[in-house]
Design a protein around this motif. Structure first.
Motif, PDB file in Angstrom:
ATOM      1  N   HIS A 189      55.548  34.993  51.316  1.00 44.26           N
ATOM      2  CA  HIS A 189      55.631  33.655  50.741  1.00 44.26           C
ATOM      3  C   HIS A 189      55.587  33.618  49.221  1.00 44.26           C
ATOM      4  CE1 HIS A 189      55.099  31.602  54.633  1.00 44.26           C
ATOM      5  NE2 HIS A 189      54.481  32.727  54.922  1.00 44.26           N
ATOM      6  N   THR A 190      55.808  34.728  48.582  1.00 44.38           N
ATOM      7  CA  THR A 190      55.681  34.741  47.129  1.00 44.38           C
ATOM      8  C   THR A 190      56.946  34.226  46.470  1.00 44.38           C
ATOM      9  OG1 THR A 190      56.322  37.035  47.220  1.00 44.38           O
ATOM     10  CG2 THR A 190      53.977  36.575  46.950  1.00 44.38           C
ATOM     11  N   HIS A 200      57.242  31.825  44.282  1.00 45.68           N
ATOM     12  CA  HIS A 200      57.096  31.528  42.861  1.00 45.68           C
ATOM     13  C   HIS A 200      56.869  32.782  42.035  1.00 45.68           C
ATOM     14  CE1 HIS A 200      53.335  31.293  45.024  1.00 45.68           C
ATOM     15  NE2 HIS A 200      52.790  31.815  43.963  1.00 45.68           N
ATOM     16  N   MET A 239      45.790  38.343  33.689  1.00 45.36           N
ATOM     17  CA  MET A 239      46.287  36.971  33.647  1.00 45.36           C
ATOM     18  C   MET A 239      47.801  36.949  33.849  1.00 45.36           C
ATOM     19  SD  MET A 239      43.915  35.758  30.452  1.00 45.36           S
ATOM     20  CE  MET A 239      43.879  33.971  30.557  1.00 45.36           C
ATOM     21  N   GLU A 251      55.356  36.870  32.943  1.00 53.20           N
ATOM     22  CA  GLU A 251      55.992  35.565  32.766  1.00 53.20           C
ATOM     23  C   GLU A 251      57.271  35.718  31.948  1.00 53.20           C
ATOM     24  OE1 GLU A 251      54.882  33.080  34.303  1.00 53.20           O
ATOM     25  OE2 GLU A 251      52.745  33.398  34.677  1.00 53.20           O
ATOM     26  N   LEU A 295      57.844  31.628  27.612  1.00 50.48           N
ATOM     27  CA  LEU A 295      56.467  31.190  27.850  1.00 50.48           C
ATOM     28  C   LEU A 295      55.507  32.055  27.057  1.00 50.48           C
ATOM     29  CD1 LEU A 295      54.214  29.681  29.233  1.00 50.48           C
ATOM     30  CD2 LEU A 295      54.589  31.023  31.271  1.00 50.48           C
ATOM     31  N   VAL A 312      57.506  28.349  35.843  1.00 52.23           N
ATOM     32  CA  VAL A 312      56.080  28.343  36.166  1.00 52.23           C
ATOM     33  C   VAL A 312      55.696  26.917  36.520  1.00 52.23           C
ATOM     34  CG1 VAL A 312      55.288  27.953  33.785  1.00 52.23           C
ATOM     35  CG2 VAL A 312      53.834  29.181  35.378  1.00 52.23           C
ATOM     36  N   LYS A 361      49.916  25.192  35.955  1.00 51.87           N
ATOM     37  CA  LYS A 361      49.605  26.525  35.440  1.00 51.87           C
ATOM     38  C   LYS A 361      49.962  26.623  33.955  1.00 51.87           C
ATOM     39  CE  LYS A 361      50.284  31.259  36.856  1.00 51.87           C
ATOM     40  NZ  LYS A 361      51.078  32.125  37.718  1.00 51.87           N
ATOM     41  N   VAL A 394      43.460  36.339  43.590  1.00 47.15           N
ATOM     42  CA  VAL A 394      44.758  35.748  43.234  1.00 47.15           C
ATOM     43  C   VAL A 394      45.876  36.447  44.007  1.00 47.15           C
ATOM     44  CG1 VAL A 394      46.424  35.486  41.350  1.00 47.15           C
ATOM     45  CG2 VAL A 394      44.031  34.953  40.961  1.00 47.15           C
ATOM     46  N   LYS A 395      45.785  37.765  44.051  1.00 46.55           N
ATOM     47  CA  LYS A 395      46.805  38.549  44.755  1.00 46.55           C
ATOM     48  C   LYS A 395      46.814  38.197  46.247  1.00 46.55           C
ATOM     49  CE  LYS A 395      48.370  43.266  45.406  1.00 46.55           C
ATOM     50  NZ  LYS A 395      48.268  43.329  46.873  1.00 46.55           N
ATOM     51  N   GLN A 411      48.545  34.971  46.765  1.00 44.21           N
ATOM     52  CA  GLN A 411      50.011  35.070  46.714  1.00 44.21           C
ATOM     53  C   GLN A 411      50.563  35.600  48.025  1.00 44.21           C
ATOM     54  OE1 GLN A 411      50.560  37.412  43.195  1.00 44.21           O
ATOM     55  NE2 GLN A 411      50.410  35.639  41.845  1.00 44.21           N
ATOM     56  N   MET A 415      49.208  34.813  50.849  1.00 52.40           N
ATOM     57  CA  MET A 415      48.762  33.830  51.852  1.00 52.40           C
ATOM     58  C   MET A 415      47.730  34.439  52.821  1.00 52.40           C
ATOM     59  SD  MET A 415      50.324  31.066  51.005  1.00 52.40           S
ATOM     60  CE  MET A 415      50.237  29.908  52.373  1.00 52.40           C
ATOM     61  N   LEU A 464      48.311  28.228  44.510  1.00 54.24           N
ATOM     62  CA  LEU A 464      48.430  28.163  43.053  1.00 54.24           C
ATOM     63  C   LEU A 464      47.127  27.776  42.365  1.00 54.24           C
ATOM     64  CD1 LEU A 464      51.963  26.657  42.442  1.00 54.24           C
ATOM     65  CD2 LEU A 464      51.070  28.796  41.571  1.00 54.24           C
ATOM     66  N   GLU A 470      45.221  30.670  41.440  1.00 56.55           N
ATOM     67  CA  GLU A 470      45.765  31.325  40.247  1.00 56.55           C
ATOM     68  C   GLU A 470      45.279  30.641  38.975  1.00 56.55           C
ATOM     69  OE1 GLU A 470      49.928  32.245  40.213  1.00 56.55           O
ATOM     70  OE2 GLU A 470      49.980  32.457  42.392  1.00 56.55           O
ATOM     71  N   LEU A 506      43.039  32.168  36.020  1.00 52.20           N
ATOM     72  CA  LEU A 506      43.332  32.201  34.583  1.00 52.20           C
ATOM     73  C   LEU A 506      42.096  31.819  33.789  1.00 52.20           C
ATOM     74  CD1 LEU A 506      46.870  30.592  34.198  1.00 52.20           C
ATOM     75  CD2 LEU A 506      46.218  32.962  33.914  1.00 52.20           C
TER      76      LEU A 506
END
Lengths: 158, 225
Positions: free
Chosen positions: A3-4, A6, A69, A74, A78, B21, B25, B98-99, B102, B104, B199, B202, B206
């Protein structure tokens, strides 16, 4: 994996492990330098060690921002909107530290009270010098009496 | 890298996010940038005052205690190393959360968020101990019991800056822990499963890494140099 939508990159556990090790090693090196500095009296060498510690600090900052981070992953546009404004810090640090230093030099030159006060040793607290501290304590006491007159004259002046 | 370097001319022609993005975020990034200026202003102000003063206390004399150690123990840098490693480890568990988000993987998110929260609370406890200890030694805003490294009288600038900056950082850690707890509860309530993405984890990540980042600077400026 599935599902990644993004996030394109797979910054896997390998990268996390690598960065963790780098951060730990950098911290340990910083601490070794810090311990080493305790016994060093040479001003030039101390300054060099401090400079090295600051470079290591910046390296740590880079690894945290870039990998933890994920800023490195990115888009470049950005990254630029974040990093370019922070470039102002280069100017801030140089300008303000230079200003502080120059203020100290001015006061040392033109303000005798400021200069004199920063040469007077403080009487150490009379607690806990058993054993081998006798010489040191005596030395401090001598210093204090020697400077007592100075203190009085300073007080009279102001 | 292949997909990261999308055609930037097309990304500004409308219809999609040019920075690729999510809005929240991006705003978190800009908030953190402004926060970096706040901390930067604090630390540069501290540096300026330190440069304009003839003497300054030796951190290895001031910060030499350790919890449960006998009175008068001389252990410079040891306790603050523990605090630093606690924060690094909690940063690692956060990046793992976070990983997992991503991917799920709800179970791993919960596990790593709990570890991160524990790390944050451990750090705050260490800081509370240190503040309490220094307070007992007579240090506080406006009071400085320590003398300069060269034996001359020290000003209260030292304690004022120390308590203000570590306090401001500690408040950030506290907020981060609260945010992480909220994220943990939302994960447990399946909020992110329903949204189809993690998200929020995430964004909290940050913030948490930023707190760790600030500590890198505070640690260096107050305890090492």
């Amino acid at each position: 994996m599935s599902h990644t939508a993004h996030h394109e990159e797979n910054h896997g556990t390998g990268e996390i492990k690598k960065v963790t090790i780098i951060l730990s090693v950098l911290t340990i090196v910083e601490l070794i330098l810090g311990f080493w500095m305790i016994g060093i009296t040479s001003e030039a060498l101390r300054l060099a060690i401090k400079g090295t510690i600051i470079i290591l600090m910046l390296a740590k900052a880079f690894y945290i921002v870039a990998y933890f981070m994920h800023l490195k992953h990115e888009l470049k546009n950005l990254i630029m909107t974040i990093v370019v404004p922070l470039g102002l810090f280069i100017w801030f640090i140089i300008a303000f530290l230079y200003d502080g230093n120059s203020f100290r030099n001015l006061r040392n030159t033109y303000d005798p009270y400021f200069k004199e006060r920063s040469t007077i040793k403080v009487e150490k607290k009379a607690e806990g010098h058993g054993g081998g501290h006798e010489a040191g304590a005596a030395h401090t006491a001598a210093d204090t009496t020697a400077h007592a007159k100075d203190t009085v004259s300073v007080k009279n002046k102001h | 890298m292949s997909t990261a370097t999308v055609d930037t001319t097309k990304s500004w022609s409308g219809g999609k996010s040019p920075f690729n993005v999510e809005y929240g975020k991006l705003m978190m990034w800009y908030f953190l940038m402004s926060d970096a200026f706040t901390f930067g202003a604090f630390l540069i102000s501290y540096g300026t005052i330190r440069f304009s003063t003839n003497g300054w206390p030796d951190p290895n004399v001031v910060f030499k205690s350790f919890p449960f150690a006998p009175e008068g123990v001389n252990a410079p840098l040891v306790f603050v190393s523990v605090m630093t490693f606690i924060l690094i480890v909690s940063s690692v568990t956060m990046v793992l959360a976070v990983k997992a988000g991503q991917e799920m993987d709800k179970k791993s998110v919960v596990k790593y968020m709990i570890w991160t929260i524990i790390g944050g609370i451990a750090f705050l406890s260490c800081q509370a101990w240190e503040w309490n200890h220094l307070h007992h030694e007579g240090a506080w805003w406006g009071r400085n019991p320590f003398i300069n490294a060269d034996g001359t009288a020290s000003s209260t600038n030292f304690t004022n800056y120390f308590f203000t900056i570590t306090g401001f950082h500690g408040f950030h850690v506290f907020t981060g822990v609260v945010i992480n707890i909220i994220m943990l509860i939302m994960t447990l309530l399946d909020k992110f499963e329903q949204r189809g993405h993690y998200l929020m984890i995430e964004k909290a990540g940050l913030y948490w890494h930023f707190v760790d980042l600030v500590w890198v600077f505070v640690f260096t400026c107050f305890y090492l140099v």
